[in-house]
Design an enzyme around this catalytic site. Structure first.
Site, PDB file in Angstrom:
ATOM      1  N   HIS A  16      -1.125  -1.424   6.727  1.00 56.96           N
ATOM      2  CA  HIS A  16      -0.600  -0.080   6.432  1.00 56.96           C
ATOM      3  C   HIS A  16      -0.263   0.617   7.749  1.00 56.96           C
ATOM      4  O   HIS A  16      -1.062   0.577   8.682  1.00 56.96           O
ATOM      5  CB  HIS A  16      -1.669   0.725   5.682  1.00 56.96           C
ATOM      6  CG  HIS A  16      -1.202   2.053   5.193  1.00 56.96           C
ATOM      7  ND1 HIS A  16      -1.077   3.146   6.006  1.00 56.96           N
ATOM      8  CD2 HIS A  16      -0.811   2.455   3.961  1.00 56.96           C
ATOM      9  CE1 HIS A  16      -0.632   4.168   5.296  1.00 56.96           C
ATOM     10  NE2 HIS A  16      -0.456   3.783   4.052  1.00 56.96           N
TER      11      HIS A  16
ATOM     12  N   HIS B  33       4.225   2.026  -0.577  1.00 56.19           N
ATOM     13  CA  HIS B  33       3.746   3.388  -0.855  1.00 56.19           C
ATOM     14  C   HIS B  33       4.976   4.277  -0.764  1.00 56.19           C
ATOM     15  O   HIS B  33       5.546   4.424   0.324  1.00 56.19           O
ATOM     16  CB  HIS B  33       2.775   3.859   0.229  1.00 56.19           C
ATOM     17  CG  HIS B  33       1.422   3.243   0.147  1.00 56.19           C
ATOM     18  ND1 HIS B  33       0.421   3.547   1.050  1.00 56.19           N
ATOM     19  CD2 HIS B  33       0.884   2.374  -0.721  1.00 56.19           C
ATOM     20  CE1 HIS B  33      -0.668   2.866   0.729  1.00 56.19           C
ATOM     21  NE2 HIS B  33      -0.409   2.145  -0.332  1.00 56.19           N
TER      22      HIS B  33
ATOM     23  N   HIS C  73       0.433   9.693  -3.057  1.00 55.02           N
ATOM     24  CA  HIS C  73       0.144  11.132  -3.034  1.00 55.02           C
ATOM     25  C   HIS C  73       1.029  11.866  -4.043  1.00 55.02           C
ATOM     26  O   HIS C  73       2.043  11.359  -4.495  1.00 55.02           O
ATOM     27  CB  HIS C  73       0.355  11.762  -1.652  1.00 55.02           C
ATOM     28  CG  HIS C  73      -0.507  11.140  -0.605  1.00 55.02           C
ATOM     29  ND1 HIS C  73      -0.524  11.567   0.692  1.00 55.02           N
ATOM     30  CD2 HIS C  73      -1.388  10.121  -0.661  1.00 55.02           C
ATOM     31  CE1 HIS C  73      -1.374  10.834   1.389  1.00 55.02           C
ATOM     32  NE2 HIS C  73      -1.901   9.959   0.590  1.00 55.02           N
TER      33      HIS C  73
HETATM   34  C1  DNO Z   1      -3.770   7.521   2.164  1.00 55.42           C
HETATM   35  C2  DNO Z   1      -3.668   6.053   2.136  1.00 55.42           C
HETATM   36  C3  DNO Z   1      -4.453   5.409   3.236  1.00 55.42           C
HETATM   37  C4  DNO Z   1      -4.448   3.910   3.047  1.00 55.42           C
HETATM   38  C5  DNO Z   1      -5.160   3.142   4.082  1.00 55.42           C
HETATM   39  C6  DNO Z   1      -4.850   1.685   3.923  1.00 55.42           C
HETATM   40  O1  DNO Z   1      -3.565   8.149   1.213  1.00 55.42           O
HETATM   41  O2  DNO Z   1      -2.360   5.628   2.130  1.00 55.42           O
HETATM   42  O3  DNO Z   1      -5.754   5.878   3.192  1.00 55.42           O
HETATM   43  O4  DNO Z   1      -5.087   3.601   1.861  1.00 55.42           O
HETATM   44  O5  DNO Z   1      -4.819   3.566   5.338  1.00 55.42           O
HETATM   45  O6  DNO Z   1      -5.774   0.949   4.618  1.00 55.42           O
END
Ligand code: DNO
Length: 392
Positions: free
Chosen positions: A235, A300, A354
């Site tokens: 990520h 994402h 989100h």
């Molecule tokens: C936030 C997420 C991050 C993600 C981590 C992956 O909302 O996108 O916390 O889960 O960084 O390791």
């Protein structure tokens, strides 16, 4: 595009039935109760997957987010052989239970960072925000990190001083709570003193050192992932820049290219996070999606609106600086390429990352950013976008 949803497990205020009602079919989950560095037992994975596959819901556990990397692996301290072996064992246990996409990050100490968790937006909904002035105020005037003055433009440093002078205890408390919300193990909060002590571990530690430790980690786990048919996907850093003096190494296209080249295998892939990357150079995000498409195992999708001083605020999914249609078009093109090559796993899971707190979200406890209605709005918009583009 497989519509997925991050669910935090049995402690999540949002139920699996509610997730099913949003239309999502893929669940993104982790065994958050297991301390970093410990093995995820096969039985616990099986039990969680069975829970997710409850009859009548049409859900399955498709992606792990995250299988966390222990801090010692990032700092490179001590004998790491047990930690590497544990990571490989967790991967083996996940593969044995049929879970093959594993997201992780390599951000030192902090995971994602925001300064405000509830900024009012249109109609009284609320959004997450990263405010450069308040971050500078925290670093300079709470943490006492004098070097931080060099990390911000002079105007921001001055504005931070003014903010710090005017802020009362409640404003400081709220700021601290927001910044700490992204810390790993986010259920327990660090105090300022504890954070100072943790930061001390990274004193003198630069990007090159962190990169070397990531390369070492990849060398230890990617061959095992390959054998197991697991696709790891790192990520990007959020926000995509150094904060608190901590180095960040997954913040740009060049960074990503370097990570992917460090172990040139499909098992070493990327989680395309449009919001994280979009807080850096939003105009480049569609090109990054196309450039790294063959190695994108998970996406994402969310959006941000940036401001000249480096602040940014989370916008509705189709409304920010990132051209979401162009990103989704690139992902669909990649899926078609995979399908044409005969791959059964051609579809890329994505989740609405989100969401604002809207409507009934406002009266409900949820993890910051992980509201029901706000994410459902995002999912519905992205679903329509993807269907329209696929048909066109
Ligand atoms: C936030 C997420 C991050 C993600 C981590 C992956 O909302 O996108 O916390 O889960 O960084 O390791």
């Amino acid at each position: 595009m497989i519509e997925s949803w991050r669910w935090f497990g049995p402690l999540d205020d949002i139920t699996l039935a509610e997730v099913a009602q949003t239309g999502a079919t893929g669940i993104v989950n982790a065994l958050h109760e297991i301390p970093y560095g410990e093995v995820w037992p096969r039985a616990a994975i099986a039990a969680r997957r069975a829970m997710i596959r409850s009859p009548g819901l049409g859900l399955d556990w498709l992606v792990v987010e995250s299988l966390p990397v222990a801090e010692a692996i990032k700092t490179g301290e001590g004998d790491l052989s047990r930690l590497f072996a544990n990571y490989r064992q967790s991967l083996a246990n996940l593969a044995a239970e049929g879970i093959r996409i594993v997201c992780y990050n390599f951000m030192p100490l902090l995971d994602w960072t925001r300064t405000d968790l509830d900024v009012p937006v249109r109609g009284g909904a609320t959004a997450l925000r990263f405010d450069a002035v308040r971050m500078a105020a925290f670093e300079l005037h709470r943490l006492g990190r004098a070097e931080a003055a060099a990390d911000y433009p002079a105007g921001t440093v001055a504005a931070a001083g003014a903010w710090a002078q005017a802020a009362g205890e409640a404003a400081w408390e709220a700021l601290l709570a927001s910044i700490m919300a992204g810390l790993p193990g986010a259920y327990s909060r660090y105090s300022v003193a504890e954070l100072r002590a943790l930061l001390a571990r990274y004193r003198g530690f630069d990007r090159a050192a962190l990169r070397a430790n990531l390369a070492r980690f990849l060398a230890e786990v990617v061959p095992a992932a390959e054998d197991l048919g697991i696709r790891l996907c790192i990520h990007p850093d959020d926000p995509p820049r150094d904060i608190l003096g901590l180095p960040r190494i997954v913040a740009s296209g060049d960074d990503i290219a370097r990570v992917l080249a460090a172990a040139d295998s499909p098992a070493n892939g990327l989680t395309l996070c449009t919001g994280s990357l979009g807080a850096g150079s939003p105009a480049e995000v569609p090109a990054l999606a196309a450039r790294f498409a063959p190695r994108i195992h998970f996406a994402h999708l969310r959006n941000v609106r940036g401001e000249p001083d480096g602040s940014f605020q989370e916008s509705a999914h189709l409304e920010g600086d990132v051209d979401m249609a162009a990103v989704v078009r690139a992902l669909i093109a990649e899926e078609r390429r995979r399908a044409a090559a005969g791959r059964e796993d051609a579809a890329i899971p994505f989740r609405p990352d989100h969401g604002h707190r809207i409507g009934a979200d406002l009266g409900r406890a949820s993890h910051p950013g992980y509201s029901l209605n706000g994410r459902m709005r995002g999912l519905a918009e992205l679903r329509g976008l993807a269907l329209g583009l696929a048909a066109g």
